[in-house]
Design a protein around this motif. Structure first.
Motif, PDB file in Angstrom:
ATOM      1  N   TYR A   5       1.634   0.264  -2.893  1.00  7.62           N
ATOM      2  CA  TYR A   5       2.829   0.970  -3.349  1.00  7.62           C
ATOM      3  C   TYR A   5       2.885   1.035  -4.870  1.00  7.62           C
ATOM      4  N   MET A   6       2.392  -0.009  -5.519  1.00  9.69           N
ATOM      5  CA  MET A   6       2.293  -0.009  -6.983  1.00  9.69           C
ATOM      6  C   MET A   6       0.839   0.172  -7.424  1.00  9.69           C
TER       7      MET A   6
ATOM      8  N   GLN B 141       6.161   0.368   3.273  1.00  8.77           N
ATOM      9  CA  GLN B 141       5.301   0.623   2.129  1.00  8.77           C
ATOM     10  C   GLN B 141       4.039  -0.207   2.292  1.00  8.77           C
TER      11      GLN B 141
ATOM     12  N   THR C 155       1.785   1.989 -11.140  1.00  7.15           N
ATOM     13  CA  THR C 155       2.952   2.866 -11.123  1.00  7.15           C
ATOM     14  C   THR C 155       3.403   3.039  -9.682  1.00  7.15           C
ATOM     15  N   TYR C 156       4.607   3.574  -9.504  1.00  5.00           N
ATOM     16  CA  TYR C 156       5.142   3.727  -8.161  1.00  5.00           C
ATOM     17  C   TYR C 156       4.475   4.891  -7.430  1.00  5.00           C
TER      18      TYR C 156
END
Length: 732
Positions: free
Chosen positions: A270-271, A266, A275-276
């Motif tokens: 990634y965030m 990742q 958010t994911y």
């Protein structure tokens, strides 16, 4: 005469539609898939076809479509790395690629192998057909290759989903998990000895669920190849790999491991956007092995989380992206502005792929408020191949017009249909559609989109008794992130600019009746705007009671609705009011240049972007003015709308603006403020325009390159002068 032309155009359109339908019905290939494919999200499929050729033609164009993405090997050589575009040129249609496969073929035995990734769910930039599938058609006098039941195909169950957390609902893409214990080694190579089932017929070429086939209107991706990371460091079980800049990339690894170990991949984004987003996993088989996760990610750092017992032998990344060059330049004696230009250009490039997008992590969606800023930057930063992406977006926006006449973004979309009225006015207007035409010189889309544009502006939008527009709530009442937004003023400014752009299109198309109506509406707004909104010191809607909105003052100037005698008061207000997000800040800065205040504009760039540029490890610009709580809308670290200063540095500071479509003629009117030197170069369809400026006392020495086929206008010692093609040294 106009009625006759309209009827003729309608008949011609109908005739062309029948011709296109006839061409579609001439398709010989069909959509195929494995019989066991049921259209579940995140399904991966493999296809093979062995053929024998007596001879290889000089060219052999293959039309290839997939729901959703594909990778193709010909005789074991990678011929396409990530083909296909997200679905949705219109609500029931699919894009296809046209690829010349002749260079990869040879007389005798040949193998075509294709891996397909079926997204299988809707997103903010994709509409799901509900079925995985592949379409392949290559026809020439010597060779015919068609997707049909003679192909082999199977679901590739080495690919699957990860455990939660999953990417947020805006993304049609899923996390990618590859279990190497189930790998089918060599399936895409000649001489594969394994057995695959026969492919299964899904649908005729243009039938449901895939719909009409539309040729890809933008280039295939540029592949920069596998490269080593800039640097790596290890922290516990995590190897952190530094990328050269924020880019669209796929991670590669080579490891020695026992079977069953899971490596997570990742990026630091990634965030991104609170958010994911996407990530990847690789489950090892026993021994030395290599793997590249094919779904692109983005960030400044790639993180490999490696379990105990896995020996890492090599780590690399592959950058891919839109096939254009960052060919524009800007330099000056202010390092801050140079860095702001550089980050703006990088932000622009990372927010281009299938479509212009707001951000490359949280959404990847074609929000048109962002795209208006992006397409303006493109003409100053990139080579002309980039112009095609905005035209693609224009067609998509209008092809998705709702039955009630409303247009909305982002499209194509399977899980969004809400209008943001002010973004739509910006899109169809002077800074959107018209800028795309005037700066590129490409008018091919104008006739196609004029009627739906006209319907939106004159059926959906209705003026009040005094000719002014009252703010329409639409589906999402939004004028900008931030506070103190005077929506009524912004509505009238954006609507006036929309009419301004439409009027030029109506002139191009000879629509005299429309011109008269548009002129009447523009006159009514112009006549009533100042008397309704000017308080004596500022522009303010009668019902607006919050602190002064810098955006509305700026848009009154940019739209041309504010008379010049209001400028001194507006300038003072823009010295003290700082409400705009990076999206609308571009227009605040532009207003200062229009009002002859270049140093105030430069000073404001410093003040507004100082915190953003203070993060030295980042190469892109943010959604808001800072990170976390200071990041509007979720706060991505790479957001399209923030790069507006790039346009202004080239267009206003160095002064290059077209005066006829496509920079056939252009003017040079620099506004250096306190800068001692500045230079820029931009790429046009005619070649490179460059301007180098050095201030000498009250005069400016300018070196100017005018491409062949163009002329430049410049004012020298108070007199207009025309510059022919060539290199010139003049003193302004």
């Amino acid at each position: 005469m106009n009625n006759f032309l309209c009827k003729f155009a309608l008949l011609l359109y109908v005739a062309l539609s029948f011709a296109l339908d006839a061409r579609s019905s001439d398709r010989k290939a069909v959509w195929i898939a494995p019989e066991t494919a049921q259209g579940q999200p995140n399904t991966w499929l493999i296809f093979r076809k062995d053929i024998k050729l007596d001879q290889v033609p000089d060219t052999l164009m293959a039309d290839i479509a997939a729901d959703t993405k594909y990778w193709m090997w010909l005789n074991g050589e990678m011929a396409v790395f990530e083909g296909g575009l997200k679905r949705g040129p219109e609500p029931n249609a699919t894009y296809f690629d046209r690829v010349d496969i002749a260079p990869y073929l040879r007389p005798g035995d040949n193998t075509i192998a294709i891996l397909v990734w079926h997204f299988g769910k809707n997103g903010f930039a994709h509409v799901n057909s509900g079925s995985a599938g592949l379409f392949f058609e290559a026809v020439s006098p010597e060779v015919t290759i068609l997707s049909d039941n003679t192909w082999q195909s199977d679901v590739y169950d080495a690919y699957g989903d990860t455990e939660a957390p999953y990417p947020n609902f805006r993304l049609a893409e899923s996390n990618i998990r590859f279990d190497a214990r189930k790998e089918r080694g060599g399936w895409n190579m000649p001489g594969y000895n394994g057995k695959l089932p026969g492919a299964f017929y899904i649908a005729d070429a243009t039938n449901s669920p895939f719909g009409k086939l539309v040729e890809r209107p933008i280039p295939m991706w540029k592949d920069y190849g596998l490269k080593p990371y800039e640097s790596t460091r290890r922290s516990g079980d995590t190897i952190v790999c530094r990328l050269p800049y924020n880019c669209q990339m796929t991670p590669y690894l080579k490891v020695s491991a026992p079977a069953g170990k899971t490596i997570r991949m990742q990026t630091d984004n990634y965030m991104g956007g609170s958010t994911y987003n996407m990530r990847a996993e690789y489950v090892t088989r026993d021994g030395v092995q290599e793997y590249e996760s094919l779904g692109w990610l983005n960030g400044h750092e790639m993180l490999y989380i490696v379990p105990e017992g896995v020996e890492v032998l090599d780590l690399k990344f592959r950058e891919t992206g839109y096939d254009t060059e960052l060919a524009g330049t800007f330099t000056c004696d202010d390092p801050f502005l140079e860095e702001l230009y550089k980050r703006s250009a990088r932000t622009l490039y990372i927010t281009m792929r299938d479509n212009y997008m707001d951000c490359p992590d949280r959404e990847r969606a074609q929000w048109w408020g962002d795209e208006v800023n992006e397409l303006g930057e493109t003409f100053y930063a990139l080579t002309p191949s980039a112009h095609k992406l905005a035209v693609k977006g224009i067609y998509e926006l209008m092809n998705w017009q709702r039955d009630d006449g409303v247009i909305y973004s982002p499209v194509p979309s399977g899980n969004w249909h809400r209008e943001l009225p002010l973004q739509m006015l910006a899109s169809v207007g002077y800074y959107g559609f018209y800028t795309q035409y005037f700066y590129s010189g490409d008018s091919t889309f104008v006739a196609d989109i004029y009627e739906p544009l006209h319907r939106y502006l004159h059926e959906v939008w209705q003026p009040g008794e005094n000719g002014l527009m009252t703010n329409r709530a639409g589906d999402w009442t939004w004028g900008d992130w931030g506070e103190n937004i005077d929506l009524d003023i912004l509505t009238n400014c954006w609507y006036y600019l929309a009419l301004k752009g439409e009027r030029e299109f109506a002139r191009m198309l000879g629509k005299d009746d429309d011109i008269a109506m548009i002129d009447s509406k523009m006159t009514a707004i112009k006549d009533n705007f100042d008397s309704t909104y000017w308080t004596g010191t500022e522009y303010r809607s009668p019902g607006y009671t919050n602190p002064t909105d810098d955006r509305s003052q700026a848009m009154a100037v940019v739209s041309g609705l504010a008379p010049e005698n209001r400028y001194p008061d507006i300038v003072k207000l823009l010295d003290t009011e700082y409400n705009a997000s990076p999206y609308m800040e571009k227009y605040v800065l532009e207003a200062l240049f229009i009002m002859g205040q270049p140093q105030r504009a430069i000073d404001r760039m410093h003040r507004r972007y100082a915190k953003m540029l203070g993060y030295k490890d980042y190469t892109t610009l943010f959604e808001g003015w800072g990170i976390g709580a200071e990041g509007f809308g979720g706060g991505t670290l790479n957001h399209a709308w923030s790069g507006g200063p790039l346009t202004l540095m080239c267009q206003k500071i160095c002064g290059i603006e077209p005066t006829s479509p496509g920079f056939k003629t252009f003017k040079i009117s620099p506004q250096l403020g306190k800068l001692k030197r500045a230079s820029t170069s931009i790429e046009t369809n005619y070649g490179t325009i460059s301007v180098s400026l050095v201030k000498k006392g009250s005069r400016i020495a300018a070196d100017i390159t005018v491409p062949q086929g163009t002329t430049a206008q410049i004012t020298v010692k108070g007199k207009p002068r025309t510059l022919a093609p060539g290199t010139h040294h003049v003193t302004i």
